[in-house]
Design an enzyme around this catalytic site. Structure first.
Site, PDB file in Angstrom:
ATOM      1  N   SER A 127       8.377  54.488   8.249  1.00 40.14           N
ATOM      2  CA  SER A 127       9.644  54.420   8.983  1.00 40.14           C
ATOM      3  C   SER A 127      10.783  54.249   7.979  1.00 40.14           C
ATOM      4  O   SER A 127      10.897  53.210   7.338  1.00 40.14           O
ATOM      5  CB  SER A 127       9.619  53.249   9.965  1.00 40.14           C
ATOM      6  OG  SER A 127       8.607  53.432  10.926  1.00 40.14           O
ATOM      7  N   GLU A 176      14.930  51.433   5.095  1.00 40.19           N
ATOM      8  CA  GLU A 176      13.936  50.391   4.865  1.00 40.19           C
ATOM      9  C   GLU A 176      13.405  50.402   3.436  1.00 40.19           C
ATOM     10  O   GLU A 176      13.137  49.341   2.873  1.00 40.19           O
ATOM     11  CB  GLU A 176      12.786  50.548   5.864  1.00 40.19           C
ATOM     12  CG  GLU A 176      11.826  49.380   5.856  1.00 40.19           C
ATOM     13  CD  GLU A 176      10.928  49.356   7.077  1.00 40.19           C
ATOM     14  OE1 GLU A 176       9.776  48.916   6.940  1.00 40.19           O
ATOM     15  OE2 GLU A 176      11.364  49.760   8.170  1.00 40.19           O
ATOM     16  N   ARG A 207      11.808  42.641   9.387  1.00 37.82           N
ATOM     17  CA  ARG A 207      11.748  43.450   8.163  1.00 37.82           C
ATOM     18  C   ARG A 207      12.475  42.762   6.986  1.00 37.82           C
ATOM     19  O   ARG A 207      13.086  43.415   6.148  1.00 37.82           O
ATOM     20  CB  ARG A 207      12.344  44.850   8.391  1.00 37.82           C
ATOM     21  CG  ARG A 207      11.639  45.663   9.438  1.00 37.82           C
ATOM     22  CD  ARG A 207      10.165  45.924   9.084  1.00 37.82           C
ATOM     23  NE  ARG A 207       9.563  46.756  10.111  1.00 37.82           N
ATOM     24  CZ  ARG A 207       8.965  46.280  11.207  1.00 37.82           C
ATOM     25  NH1 ARG A 207       8.891  44.979  11.390  1.00 37.82           N
ATOM     26  NH2 ARG A 207       8.437  47.091  12.101  1.00 37.82           N
TER      27      ARG A 207
END
EC number: 1.3.1.98
Length: 369
Positions: free
Chosen positions: A250, A361, A177
């Site tokens: 998410s 995130e 990520r």
């Protein structure tokens, strides 16, 4: 910030549309956020470059927006310009497996076109909201696949040097990520190039919900269909009529911890919930070094064991998804402040219970956790 001279300068750029009505709530999948100082819609890559140059020369802050699926923006006081990338050409070469997509291309449409051509490698990334330009920025991944697996190169406009050039994926420091584009705003992604397989089969599957035989390869269309079914079951495919999909996907990344921390968490769960539940704890080795092994845990699993069930807190403008505990959702009337408050509560609860601090995130603009 934006005076008449600057507005006229931007208006003169071919392929750039000035929009004074659009809000960040209109531009993001969380559907929260106030009005930017101005919304610029670039229908050409060159228009985006010219806009960035003009804004940088005038020291006017801006944020690049694709599908808005990874943004959490304040309700008011947003002194930034929104630059929306609306150029979206996609080319698929079924013989070589090379796929090119301009930054504004809908990502799932890129996946669909690739699968239709019998190309493999991104079928596990089906159903992910957003645009192609955002995919390398955070090294998008799902179901055991990451874009770094197939990303060949990226066309970037580098703000400091003014260079418009293709750079190899190896220059992006891609990790879980992460890329060196994330949070730095050093460059704007204009186009991506992928190298996919041409045999009609998926990449080797390793995610339990997709295969019982790790390493198996299956027809790409079959895998895409299964992934979409899984994502819909978790509220992770956008649907205007379903508030469980009014999210940023998410919300927290899966934490990576020392093996000793993972062992401690497992023992806490074993004591409180029994051996069977503890033994099911997802833990995946990601790195072994001189300091020992590092383990990637499941943020959703931790959230649930910290006492936050699907749909928590049950009522209110913002709740966890009723389908998936890793998604913070807008139930229809939430503000950015509501999302922030829920995120703080979830993060604090996991930290108190397990000593692990979850990392959001999405990119936060005008707000902080």
């Amino acid at each position: 910030m934006l005076d008449e001279f600057m507005t006229q300068k931007l208006s003169a750029i071919d392929g750039l549309v000035l929009d004074t009505e659009t809000t960040f709530a209109d531009l993001t999948t969380l559907r929260v956020g106030g009005k930017p100082e101005l919304c610029l819609r670039a229908t050409l890559a060159d228009a985006a470059i010219s806009a960035v140059k003009a804004l940088d020369q005038a020291s006017i802050p801006f944020v690049v927006v694709g599908g808005g699926s990874n943004l959490l923006v304040a309700d008011e006081g947003i002194d930034v310009v929104a630059l929306v990338l609306d150029f979206a050409e996609v080319s698929v070469d079924a013989e070589t497996g090379v796929v090119r997509a301009e930054a504004g291309a809908n990502w799932d449409e890129v996946v669909a076109a690739s699968v239709e051509a019998g190309l493999g490698g991104i079928e596990c990334l089906s159903g992910i909201p957003g645009t192609a330009g955002a995919v390398p920025v955070q090294n998008v991944g799902a179901y055991g696949a990451e874009i770094s697996d197939v990303l060949n190169r990226v066309r970037l406009y580098t703000r400091e040097t003014g260079a418009d050039e293709w750079v190899p994926a190896s220059d992006l420091d891609l990790a879980y990520r992460y890329s060196n584009l994330k949070f730095t705003h050093r460059a704007v992604v204009l186009e991506v190039e992928l190298q996919l397989s041409t045999d009609g089969l998926s990449k080797p599957l390793r995610f339990g919900q997709l295969t019982q035989t790790p390493g198996e390869r299956r027809p790409v269309a079959e895998v895409r269909s299964q992934v979409l079914q899984l994502r819909r079951g978790k509220g992770m495919v956008l649907d205007p009529t379903d508030n469980d999909t009014w999210s940023a996907g998410s919300f927290f990344t899966n934490p990576i911890v020392d093996s000793a921390v993972a062992d401690n968490i497992q023992e806490i769960v074993r004591t409180e919930r029994g051996a069977e539940d503890a033994d099911r704890m997802p833990r995946h080795a990601v790195l072994a070094g001189s300091d020992g092994e590092e383990i990637k845990l499941s943020a959703a699993w931790l959230i649930e064991r910290a006492g936050f069930a699907k749909g928590y807190p049950g009522v209110g403008p913002a709740t966890l998804s009723t389908k998936h505990t890793l998604a913070l959702t807008n139930r229809g009337a939430a503000t950015a402040s509501d999302i922030v408050a829920l995120a703080r509560e979830i993060r604090a609860g996991v930290a108190k219970r397990f000593g692990v601090e979850l990392v959001p995130e999405p990119v936060w603009i005008g707000v902080s956790i």
